[in-house]
Design a protein around this motif. Sequence first.
Motif, mmCIF file in Angstrom:
data_model
loop_
_atom_site.group_PDB
_atom_site.id
_atom_site.type_symbol
_atom_site.label_atom_id
_atom_site.label_comp_id
_atom_site.label_asym_id
_atom_site.label_seq_id
_atom_site.Cartn_x
_atom_site.Cartn_y
_atom_site.Cartn_z
ATOM 1 N N GLY A 209 -35.697 -12.596 -43.561
ATOM 2 C CA GLY A 209 -35.736 -11.236 -44.094
ATOM 3 C C GLY A 209 -34.816 -10.329 -43.305
ATOM 4 N N ARG A 210 -34.960 -9.025 -43.513
ATOM 5 C CA ARG A 210 -34.119 -8.046 -42.828
ATOM 6 C C ARG A 210 -34.963 -6.897 -42.293
ATOM 7 N NH1 ARG A 210 -32.107 -10.148 -47.069
ATOM 8 N NH2 ARG A 210 -30.088 -11.203 -47.038
ATOM 9 N N HIS A 211 -34.435 -6.249 -41.308
ATOM 10 C CA HIS A 211 -35.108 -5.104 -40.698
ATOM 11 C C HIS A 211 -34.052 -4.097 -40.277
ATOM 12 C CE1 HIS A 211 -33.986 -7.762 -37.351
ATOM 13 N NE2 HIS A 211 -33.810 -6.629 -36.662
ATOM 14 N N ILE A 212 -34.469 -2.917 -39.893
ATOM 15 C CA ILE A 212 -33.528 -1.888 -39.480
ATOM 16 C C ILE A 212 -33.199 -2.030 -37.990
ATOM 17 C CG2 ILE A 212 -35.316 -0.181 -38.931
ATOM 18 C CD1 ILE A 212 -33.364 1.961 -40.038
ATOM 19 N N ALA A 213 -31.934 -1.827 -37.687
ATOM 20 C CA ALA A 213 -31.476 -1.746 -36.303
ATOM 21 C C ALA A 213 -30.470 -0.602 -36.245
ATOM 22 C CB ALA A 213 -30.834 -3.054 -35.855
ATOM 23 N N TYR A 214 -30.496 0.153 -35.177
ATOM 24 C CA TYR A 214 -29.595 1.299 -35.114
ATOM 25 C C TYR A 214 -29.167 1.537 -33.668
ATOM 26 C CZ TYR A 214 -34.243 3.335 -34.305
ATOM 27 O OH TYR A 214 -35.519 3.576 -33.856
ATOM 28 N N SER A 215 -28.009 2.170 -33.513
ATOM 29 C CA SER A 215 -27.488 2.399 -32.174
ATOM 30 C C SER A 215 -26.662 3.680 -32.137
ATOM 31 C CB SER A 215 -26.612 1.221 -31.721
ATOM 32 O OG SER A 215 -25.420 1.167 -32.474
ATOM 33 N N GLU A 216 -26.497 4.199 -30.932
ATOM 34 C CA GLU A 216 -25.652 5.363 -30.698
ATOM 35 C C GLU A 216 -24.804 5.095 -29.461
ATOM 36 O OE1 GLU A 216 -23.772 8.720 -31.544
ATOM 37 O OE2 GLU A 216 -25.494 8.044 -32.736
ATOM 38 N N ILE A 217 -23.495 5.347 -29.607
ATOM 39 C CA ILE A 217 -22.551 5.136 -28.514
ATOM 40 C C ILE A 217 -21.843 6.445 -28.222
ATOM 41 C CG2 ILE A 217 -20.497 3.891 -27.747
ATOM 42 C CD1 ILE A 217 -21.277 1.696 -29.797
ATOM 43 N N ALA A 218 -21.764 6.807 -26.959
ATOM 44 C CA ALA A 218 -21.003 7.976 -26.527
ATOM 45 C C ALA A 218 -19.937 7.512 -25.548
ATOM 46 C CB ALA A 218 -21.912 9.006 -25.862
ATOM 47 N N GLY A 219 -18.716 8.025 -25.718
ATOM 48 C CA GLY A 219 -17.628 7.543 -24.889
ATOM 49 C C GLY A 219 -16.653 8.628 -24.470
ATOM 50 N N LEU A 220 -15.891 8.317 -23.448
ATOM 51 C CA LEU A 220 -14.853 9.195 -22.925
ATOM 52 C C LEU A 220 -13.602 8.367 -22.713
ATOM 53 C CD1 LEU A 220 -14.010 11.956 -21.675
ATOM 54 C CD2 LEU A 220 -14.820 11.056 -19.469
ATOM 55 N N GLU A 235 -24.323 3.053 -24.407
ATOM 56 C CA GLU A 235 -24.913 2.739 -25.711
ATOM 57 C C GLU A 235 -26.418 2.531 -25.580
ATOM 58 O OE1 GLU A 235 -24.523 -0.440 -29.435
ATOM 59 O OE2 GLU A 235 -23.594 -0.921 -27.503
ATOM 60 N N VAL A 236 -27.146 3.016 -26.578
ATOM 61 C CA VAL A 236 -28.565 2.703 -26.728
ATOM 62 C C VAL A 236 -28.735 2.053 -28.087
ATOM 63 C CG1 VAL A 236 -30.913 3.606 -26.888
ATOM 64 C CG2 VAL A 236 -29.305 4.604 -25.254
ATOM 65 N N LEU A 237 -29.348 0.874 -28.109
ATOM 66 C CA LEU A 237 -29.502 0.083 -29.330
ATOM 67 C C LEU A 237 -30.975 -0.250 -29.542
ATOM 68 C CD1 LEU A 237 -27.291 -2.973 -30.312
ATOM 69 C CD2 LEU A 237 -29.758 -3.046 -30.562
ATOM 70 N N ARG A 238 -31.488 0.080 -30.713
ATOM 71 C CA ARG A 238 -32.883 -0.205 -31.067
ATOM 72 C C ARG A 238 -32.921 -1.216 -32.188
ATOM 73 N NH1 ARG A 238 -38.089 -0.476 -29.263
ATOM 74 N NH2 ARG A 238 -39.573 -0.135 -30.972
ATOM 75 N N ASP A 239 -33.649 -2.313 -31.980
ATOM 76 C CA ASP A 239 -33.767 -3.379 -32.967
ATOM 77 C C ASP A 239 -35.239 -3.530 -33.343
ATOM 78 O OD1 ASP A 239 -33.992 -6.005 -34.225
ATOM 79 O OD2 ASP A 239 -31.972 -6.395 -33.480
ATOM 80 N N GLU A 240 -35.523 -3.342 -34.647
ATOM 81 C CA GLU A 240 -36.916 -3.362 -35.120
ATOM 82 C C GLU A 240 -37.308 -4.723 -35.694
ATOM 83 O OE1 GLU A 240 -39.046 -0.906 -34.902
ATOM 84 O OE2 GLU A 240 -37.763 0.770 -34.286
ATOM 85 N N ASP A 241 -36.834 -5.800 -35.104
ATOM 86 C CA ASP A 241 -37.167 -7.147 -35.571
ATOM 87 C C ASP A 241 -38.689 -7.337 -35.519
ATOM 88 O OD1 ASP A 241 -37.533 -9.963 -35.912
ATOM 89 O OD2 ASP A 241 -35.515 -10.318 -35.133
ATOM 90 N N PRO A 242 -39.306 -7.793 -36.636
ATOM 91 C CA PRO A 242 -40.765 -7.994 -36.636
ATOM 92 C C PRO A 242 -41.244 -8.963 -35.564
ATOM 93 C CG PRO A 242 -39.897 -8.062 -38.873
ATOM 94 C CD PRO A 242 -38.715 -8.042 -37.959
ATOM 95 N N ALA A 243 -40.374 -9.897 -35.159
ATOM 96 C CA ALA A 243 -40.770 -10.868 -34.145
ATOM 97 C C ALA A 243 -40.832 -10.246 -32.749
ATOM 98 C CB ALA A 243 -39.794 -12.042 -34.144
#
Length: 290
Positions: A209-220, A235-243
């Motif tokens: 199946g699929r789930h939501i994952a999202y991230s934000e990157i800030a750079g200079l 970078e901060v990365l959030r992965d909502e994998d059910p497992a």
Amino acid sequence: MRRPGFNCGSGGRPIACLTPGDIEVLQRYWWGVALLMATASPLHAEERDYCPTRPGLGITPCTIAPKHVSVEVALTDWTLDNQPDRRTDALLGGDTAVRIGLTDSVEAQFGWTPYAHVRTRDKASQSVATAKGVGDATIGFKANLLHPDGAGLSIAVQPFVTIPVARVPLGAGNWGGGIIAPVTFDVTKALNLAATTEVDAAVDGDGMGRHIAYSEIAGLDIKIARTLSATFEAEVLRDEDPAGKTTQALASGSLAWRAKDTLQFDAGAVAGLNRAAPDVELYVGVSQRF
């Protein structure tokens, strides 16, 4: 989520061979890329500074000018993920992105990893599992909404789809996709601020199946000299994998050297800032515009 289709996984599951149909698809894909590269003519294209997506965690909002092609390759990319129960080493060779300018503000994108090797050692049993072969492929496009040359304030959107041509653990094992929104702003001629937001329909760890994952990157990005620049990112990365839901924090530093107007070499390192993140990633690459 620089390589949405690559999944180190937990190791231990064997990789299957490519089917004749998979090979035929890949052959057609690369023949198509070669044909587009051969027919691209810079003589009639808009003159615009070359803006490779490499190196770094984020991407650039600028697009390739019409009738130009950019080929960007990670010559070597090694990642170490040392968790309490296992150690995973992943090595990529020739991880390639091809960007083709279609209009003044739109480019087509193709990506594929021709070689990946994953070695996982279970610390309890000391057993070792290895897998090697091709990685997944990606297709997509980037549409610039403001300043396609990347000057001043530049904004773009980049939807993509991941094609599961590889097998677990070298690939996700199923179709995935997402959308990326990069933004850059020139503070001065030598200083550039960047942000990259990404939201994915990521494949579950079991491939079902699929789930939501999202991230934000800030750079200079700092222009050290006319041909040399340095980029620092977080970078901060959030992965909502059910497992098992995870949050990764990463920091990155990279250098890019412009050998000539259409050729760039780069090297970089990524460090994990928390336990969920891989410990370190090292890479070198090259980008060429045709």
